[in-house]
Design a protein around this motif. Structure first.
Motif, PDB file in Angstrom:
ATOM      1  N   THR A 148       0.832  -1.205   0.000  1.00 29.59           N
ATOM      2  CA  THR A 148       0.000   0.000   0.000  1.00 29.59           C
ATOM      3  C   THR A 148       0.862   1.249   0.000  1.00 29.59           C
ATOM      4  O   THR A 148       0.558   2.230  -0.686  1.00 29.59           O
ATOM      5  N   ALA A 149       1.939   1.235   0.755  1.00 25.36           N
ATOM      6  CA  ALA A 149       2.826   2.400   0.812  1.00 25.36           C
ATOM      7  C   ALA A 149       3.477   2.677  -0.541  1.00 25.36           C
ATOM      8  O   ALA A 149       3.790   3.822  -0.856  1.00 25.36           O
ATOM      9  N   ALA A 150       3.652   1.636  -1.361  1.00 28.96           N
ATOM     10  CA  ALA A 150       4.303   1.799  -2.663  1.00 28.96           C
ATOM     11  C   ALA A 150       3.334   2.251  -3.758  1.00 28.96           C
ATOM     12  O   ALA A 150       3.764   2.660  -4.830  1.00 28.96           O
ATOM     13  N   LEU A 151       2.044   2.188  -3.484  1.00 22.53           N
ATOM     14  CA  LEU A 151       1.059   2.583  -4.494  1.00 22.53           C
ATOM     15  C   LEU A 151       1.075   4.095  -4.709  1.00 22.53           C
ATOM     16  O   LEU A 151       1.347   4.862  -3.793  1.00 22.53           O
ATOM     17  N   GLN A 152       0.760   4.496  -5.933  1.00 22.27           N
ATOM     18  CA  GLN A 152       0.624   5.921  -6.221  1.00 22.27           C
ATOM     19  C   GLN A 152      -0.611   6.108  -7.103  1.00 22.27           C
ATOM     20  O   GLN A 152      -0.991   5.219  -7.854  1.00 22.27           O
ATOM     21  N   PRO A 153      -1.253   7.246  -7.013  1.00 19.14           N
ATOM     22  CA  PRO A 153      -2.460   7.459  -7.818  1.00 19.14           C
ATOM     23  C   PRO A 153      -2.144   7.535  -9.309  1.00 19.14           C
ATOM     24  O   PRO A 153      -1.047   7.931  -9.705  1.00 19.14           O
ATOM     25  N   ARG A 154      -3.147   7.156 -10.117  1.00 16.17           N
ATOM     26  CA  ARG A 154      -2.982   7.222 -11.580  1.00 16.17           C
ATOM     27  C   ARG A 154      -2.778   8.658 -12.044  1.00 16.17           C
ATOM     28  O   ARG A 154      -2.219   8.903 -13.095  1.00 16.17           O
ATOM     29  N   THR A 155      -3.260   9.611 -11.254  1.00 12.15           N
ATOM     30  CA  THR A 155      -3.178  11.011 -11.657  1.00 12.15           C
ATOM     31  C   THR A 155      -1.756  11.555 -11.602  1.00 12.15           C
ATOM     32  O   THR A 155      -1.443  12.532 -12.268  1.00 12.15           O
TER      33      THR A 155
END
Length: 189
Positions: free
Chosen positions: A33-40
């Motif tokens: 989860t910490a490595a996720l980034q938004p598509r925007t």
């Protein structure tokens, strides 16, 4: 990416040992989860638009990467929606990216059972020809007493709530100019 689990990586240990005693922040967050980034974040550009679904006019930010819409969000600068979208507006990205989106004109011949693809210009010409023919055949210039009518009862229009005010205004002007008097809008029904 496999990360070896240790006693110190357990969420409850992180919660008690770290600065997150209620376990609502970093203690509850996994490495994935910490490595996720938004598509925007990776978007090349942001276009401003209006939601197509109803006449409210909620503003949208359309995030584009490599020429493809990757995300649509509410625009917080909008005095109408203040950055919020209903479920349909939030899912409007599917309008452009759906694999089932129809991108060509289809025509089914009279008594036909199959749809066939036709060119856009041919479809427009067919609509115009039929519209003008109907207007010519159903035109009423005067009533029985000689009073001017200048109308057609053979053409009617029903506007949809997915159109904005400007589009409905132009449709009303077009059909009125053609002599149609049966012009309605879904929003009033």
């Amino acid at each position: 990416m496999d990360v070896k689990k240790t006693f110190l990586s357990w969420p409850v240990v992180r919660q008690l040992a770290g600065g997150d005693p209620l376990g609502r922040g970093a203690a509850a967050q996994s490495a994935r989860t910490a490595a996720l980034q938004p598509r925007t974040v990776t978007a090349d550009s942001v276009a401003h638009s209006v939601c197509p679904y109803c006449a409210v006019g909620c503003a949208q930010k359309v995030f584009v990467k490599d020429g493809k819409v990757v995300q649509i969000e509410g625009n917080p600068d909008s005095p109408v929606s203040r950055g919020k979208l209903c479920p349909k507006g939030s899912a409007s990205e599917q309008l452009v990216n759906s694999p089932t989106r129809q991108t060509q004109m289809l025509y089914r011949r009279p008594f036909g059972t199959q749809w066939e693809s036709i060119e856009r210009d041919k479809a427009i010409d067919m609509v115009v020809d039929r519209l003008l023919d109907t207007r010519r055949r159903t035109w009423q210039d005067h009533d029985d007493d000689g009073r001017p009518l200048r109308r057609t009862m053979g053409i009617a229009a029903l506007g949809g709530a997915t159109l904005d005010n400007e589009e409905n205004y132009l449709i009303k002007k077009l059909f009125t100019a053609m002599g149609a008097i049966q012009i309605e809008n879904q929003a009033r029904i």
